[in-house]
Scaffold this motif. Structure first.
Motif, short mmCIF file in Angstrom:
data_model
loop_
_atom_site.label_atom_id
_atom_site.label_comp_id
_atom_site.label_asym_id
_atom_site.label_seq_id
_atom_site.Cartn_x
_atom_site.Cartn_y
_atom_site.Cartn_z
N LYS A 55 4.70 -46.60 -18.09
CA LYS A 55 5.56 -45.42 -17.95
C LYS A 55 7.04 -45.76 -17.77
O LYS A 55 7.90 -44.90 -17.97
CB LYS A 55 5.08 -44.57 -16.77
CG LYS A 55 5.21 -45.22 -15.41
CD LYS A 55 4.73 -44.28 -14.31
CE LYS A 55 4.88 -44.90 -12.93
NZ LYS A 55 4.42 -43.97 -11.86
N LYS A 56 7.35 -47.01 -17.39
CA LYS A 56 8.75 -47.39 -17.21
C LYS A 56 9.43 -47.75 -18.52
O LYS A 56 10.65 -47.84 -18.58
CB LYS A 56 8.85 -48.56 -16.22
CG LYS A 56 8.41 -48.21 -14.81
CD LYS A 56 8.49 -49.42 -13.89
CE LYS A 56 8.00 -49.06 -12.49
NZ LYS A 56 7.99 -50.24 -11.59
N LEU A 57 8.65 -47.98 -19.56
CA LEU A 57 9.22 -48.32 -20.86
C LEU A 57 9.85 -47.07 -21.48
O LEU A 57 9.23 -46.02 -21.52
CB LEU A 57 8.12 -48.87 -21.77
CG LEU A 57 8.51 -49.42 -23.15
CD1 LEU A 57 7.45 -50.40 -23.62
CD2 LEU A 57 8.67 -48.31 -24.18
N HIS A 58 11.07 -47.20 -21.98
CA HIS A 58 11.70 -46.07 -22.65
C HIS A 58 12.83 -46.55 -23.55
O HIS A 58 13.34 -47.66 -23.40
CB HIS A 58 12.25 -45.05 -21.64
CG HIS A 58 13.31 -45.61 -20.74
ND1 HIS A 58 13.02 -46.26 -19.55
CD2 HIS A 58 14.67 -45.62 -20.84
CE1 HIS A 58 14.14 -46.63 -18.96
NE2 HIS A 58 15.16 -46.27 -19.73
N GLU A 59 13.18 -45.70 -24.50
CA GLU A 59 14.34 -45.97 -25.33
C GLU A 59 15.59 -45.56 -24.57
O GLU A 59 15.64 -44.48 -23.97
CB GLU A 59 14.24 -45.20 -26.65
CG GLU A 59 13.13 -45.69 -27.56
CD GLU A 59 13.18 -45.06 -28.94
OE1 GLU A 59 14.12 -45.38 -29.70
OE2 GLU A 59 12.30 -44.24 -29.23
N ARG A 60 16.58 -46.41 -24.59
CA ARG A 60 17.80 -46.16 -23.83
C ARG A 60 18.68 -45.12 -24.54
O ARG A 60 18.74 -45.07 -25.77
CB ARG A 60 18.58 -47.46 -23.66
CG ARG A 60 17.78 -48.56 -22.98
CD ARG A 60 18.56 -49.85 -22.93
NE ARG A 60 19.59 -49.79 -21.91
CZ ARG A 60 20.72 -50.51 -21.94
NH1 ARG A 60 20.98 -51.27 -22.99
NH2 ARG A 60 21.59 -50.43 -20.95
N LYS A 61 19.34 -44.30 -23.74
CA LYS A 61 20.24 -43.29 -24.27
C LYS A 61 21.65 -43.88 -24.32
O LYS A 61 22.33 -43.98 -23.29
CB LYS A 61 20.20 -42.03 -23.40
CG LYS A 61 18.83 -41.36 -23.38
CD LYS A 61 18.82 -40.14 -22.48
CE LYS A 61 17.45 -39.49 -22.45
NZ LYS A 61 17.41 -38.30 -21.55
N LEU A 62 22.07 -44.28 -25.51
CA LEU A 62 23.36 -44.92 -25.69
C LEU A 62 24.32 -43.99 -26.43
O LEU A 62 23.92 -43.30 -27.37
CB LEU A 62 23.19 -46.23 -26.47
CG LEU A 62 22.22 -47.25 -25.86
CD1 LEU A 62 22.08 -48.45 -26.79
CD2 LEU A 62 22.68 -47.70 -24.48
#
Length: 211
Positions: A55-62
């Motif tokens: 659940k900690k894996l995510h695509e970063r908002k850049l």
């Protein structure tokens, strides 16, 4: 009964990290915890599995993306799941708080068990037959701890270059702050040490070290 999951041929010791980086990252876009991998036992008699992506894996908002951008955070996060009689159990039953209470109540006075924890902490290996003790079955305790510690190292200590990941990723907490080069497994080991040597009970050690 065979479990519908892939059996991983996990290497010994610290090579585990590079192996996981190679195997897991190809599934990073799959639904949360949808991929089950057996890491201890066999497909017929599994003892420990990991579910990926965590659940900690995510695509970063850049705001801007270029060729050097790091697009992922916590790429190798996973959920450690125990099995009993071939049936997957609730992972939350084996959180650090519960393991520490079990250690204090049933295991802290056993020298062999402590030696095995030291080996596990230093080498990621379990090479002796665990003693039969009350509470959580000793092998299950150690194997859960092994994979929880591996997860801690991957989430809070080891960078993508440390594990030679083909995909660059950052280590971040919920607010987006960096967590790399953190304590990793050392936090819970410190709690075990404090409880074993009677410096603190499990409740106080949890507040001091794990909160």
């Amino acid at each position: 009964m065979k479990i519908k999951g892939e059996m991983l041929k996990v290497p010994i010791g610290h090579e585990i990290y590079k192996y996981l980086a190679e195997v897991l990252s190809q599934y990073c876009k799959e639904p949360e915890c949808s991929k089950l991998f057996i890491v201890e036992g066999t497909k017929e008699k599994p003892r420990i599995g990991i579910r990926y992506p965590g659940k900690k894996l995510h695509e970063r908002k850049l705001k801007r993306i270029n060729k050097n951008s790091v697009l992922w955070a916590n790429l190798l996060d996973f959920l450690v799941v125990p099995f009993k009689n071939g049936i997957e159990q609730t992972a939350s039953l084996f959180n650090y708080r519960n393991l520490l209470v079990d250690f204090e109540t049933h295991k802290k006075h056993n020298d062999l068990f402590w030696e095995m924890i030291l080996e596990l902490y230093e080498k990621n290996t379990i090479t002796k037959m665990p003693p039969k003790l009350d509470g959580v079955e000793s092998r299950l305790f150690l194997e859960m701890l092994k994979w929880m510690w591996i997860q801690e190292d991957l989430n809070y200590k080891l960078s993508h270059s440390d594990v030679e990941s083909k995909i660059k990723y950052a280590l971040e907490n919920k607010s987006g702050s960096a967590t790399s080069r953190g304590a990793g497994r050392a936090k819970f080991f410190a709690a075990l040490f404090l409880v074993r040597d009677n410096h603190f009970n499990s409740a106080l050690a949890t507040k001091i070290v794990l909160s």
